[in-house]
Enzyme design. Structure first.
Site, PDB file in Angstrom:
ATOM      1  N   HIS A 121      -5.230 -33.804 -21.479  1.00 13.27           N
ATOM      2  CA  HIS A 121      -6.315 -33.690 -20.510  1.00 13.27           C
ATOM      3  C   HIS A 121      -6.900 -35.045 -20.126  1.00 13.27           C
ATOM      4  O   HIS A 121      -7.038 -35.947 -20.948  1.00 13.27           O
ATOM      5  CB  HIS A 121      -7.424 -32.792 -21.059  1.00 13.27           C
ATOM      6  N   ASP A 122      -7.195 -35.185 -18.845  1.00 11.97           N
ATOM      7  CA  ASP A 122      -7.907 -36.337 -18.289  1.00 11.97           C
ATOM      8  C   ASP A 122      -7.119 -37.643 -18.351  1.00 11.97           C
ATOM      9  O   ASP A 122      -7.682 -38.723 -18.161  1.00 11.97           O
ATOM     10  CB  ASP A 122      -9.273 -36.523 -18.973  1.00 11.97           C
ATOM     11  N   GLY A 139      -5.910 -37.312 -24.982  1.00  9.99           N
ATOM     12  CA  GLY A 139      -6.865 -37.170 -23.892  1.00  9.99           C
ATOM     13  C   GLY A 139      -7.462 -38.479 -23.439  1.00  9.99           C
ATOM     14  O   GLY A 139      -7.694 -39.392 -24.243  1.00  9.99           O
TER      15      GLY A 139
END
Length: 262
Positions: A121-122, A139
């Site tokens: 994520h991200d 992340g």
């Protein structure tokens, strides 16, 4: 529709260009948008709020746009945005973003992503990168253009990898890696300048000379980081052709949050 295998499950709300191909037993969810010429191989799952550009190729058994493996994620409408002409090989996992940043995992264009790669994520992945087999980005990792991450390497969350950097095989990356550098090992160590990569990308001898001087100032001169930065900044006036490369390095060091590999 002739490019869609009859066993594929495409949600009626999904937006696929008429030239998109989808292989056998793949699943495409309702919030997915896919650009012209992209190929989704067999047994792939493309879900979530995922936007995919043109001329990408996803090989079999990849998971694209699943929710993040972040225990704080609570179902917010986050996204995965993928550029153009990326190759994503078998068994890769590319996850949605979280609200801890802008809510978007971003993949640039012209990237070569080998089998079993995980992009969490991200993450922000630039353009023209290479991620070898089993590379794992935690992340919020940011990877600059033209970077190479070796097989079986793990990148700690929030780490930044600079443009043109190279991570060797099984790198344990827990600090920021400055642009142009080659690093490897556990603990991670800066070895040299990524000369082969720079030459392949057309760097002139003068630009390479300045990059090597930046490496020397950071790692071989016994200077503090502050002293190294001042000396690096002076290189712009000495070799104007390399001023852009110097600025790339200065900007990276100024933005480093986890400390650079030294």
């Amino acid at each position: 529709m002739g490019l869609i295998h009859p066993t594929a499950l495409i949600d009626p709300a999904a937006e696929l260009d008429s030239t998109v191909a989808v292989g056998a037993y793949s699943i495409v969810g309702p919030h997915v948008r896919v650009g012209a010429g992209t190929v989704i191989g067999p047994h792939c799952v493309v879900e979530g709020r995922t936007t995919i550009g043109e001329q990408n190729h996803f090989f079999q058994f990849s998971s694209i746009g699943a929710v993040s493996q972040d225990m704080s994620y609570a179902g917010e409408p986050t996204q995965l945005v993928i550029g153009d002409r990326n190759t994503v090989r078998e068994f890769c996992t590319l996850n949605l973003g979280t609200m801890k940043e802008e809510g978007i995992t971003r993949i640039g264009s012209d990237n070569w992503i080998m089998a079993y790669v995980h992009i969490a994520h991200d993450v922000r992945l630039g353009d023209h990168t290479v991620l070898a087999n089993n590379a794992t980005l935690a992340g919020h990792v940011h990877v600059g253009d033209w970077a190479v991450i070796g097989g079986l390497s793990g990148v700690h969350q929030f780490v930044k990898i600079g443009a043109h950097a190279m991570i060797g095989f099984q790198g344990h990356v827990s600090q920021d890696v400055p642009p142009f550098m080659t690093v490897d090992g556990n603990p991670l160590t800066a070895r040299a300048v990524n000369l082969t990569g720079l030459r392949r990308r057309g760097f002139s001898d003068d630009r390479i000379r300045v990059v090597r001087q930046m490496h020397k100032l950071l790692y071989r001169s016994g200077l503090t980081l502050e002293q190294s930065v001042s000396a690096i900044a002076a290189l712009s006036a000495e070799v104007p052709e390399a001023a852009g490369d110097v600025q790339v390095m200065l900007d990276f060091i100024a933005s480093a949050k986890r400390g650079i590999v030294r």
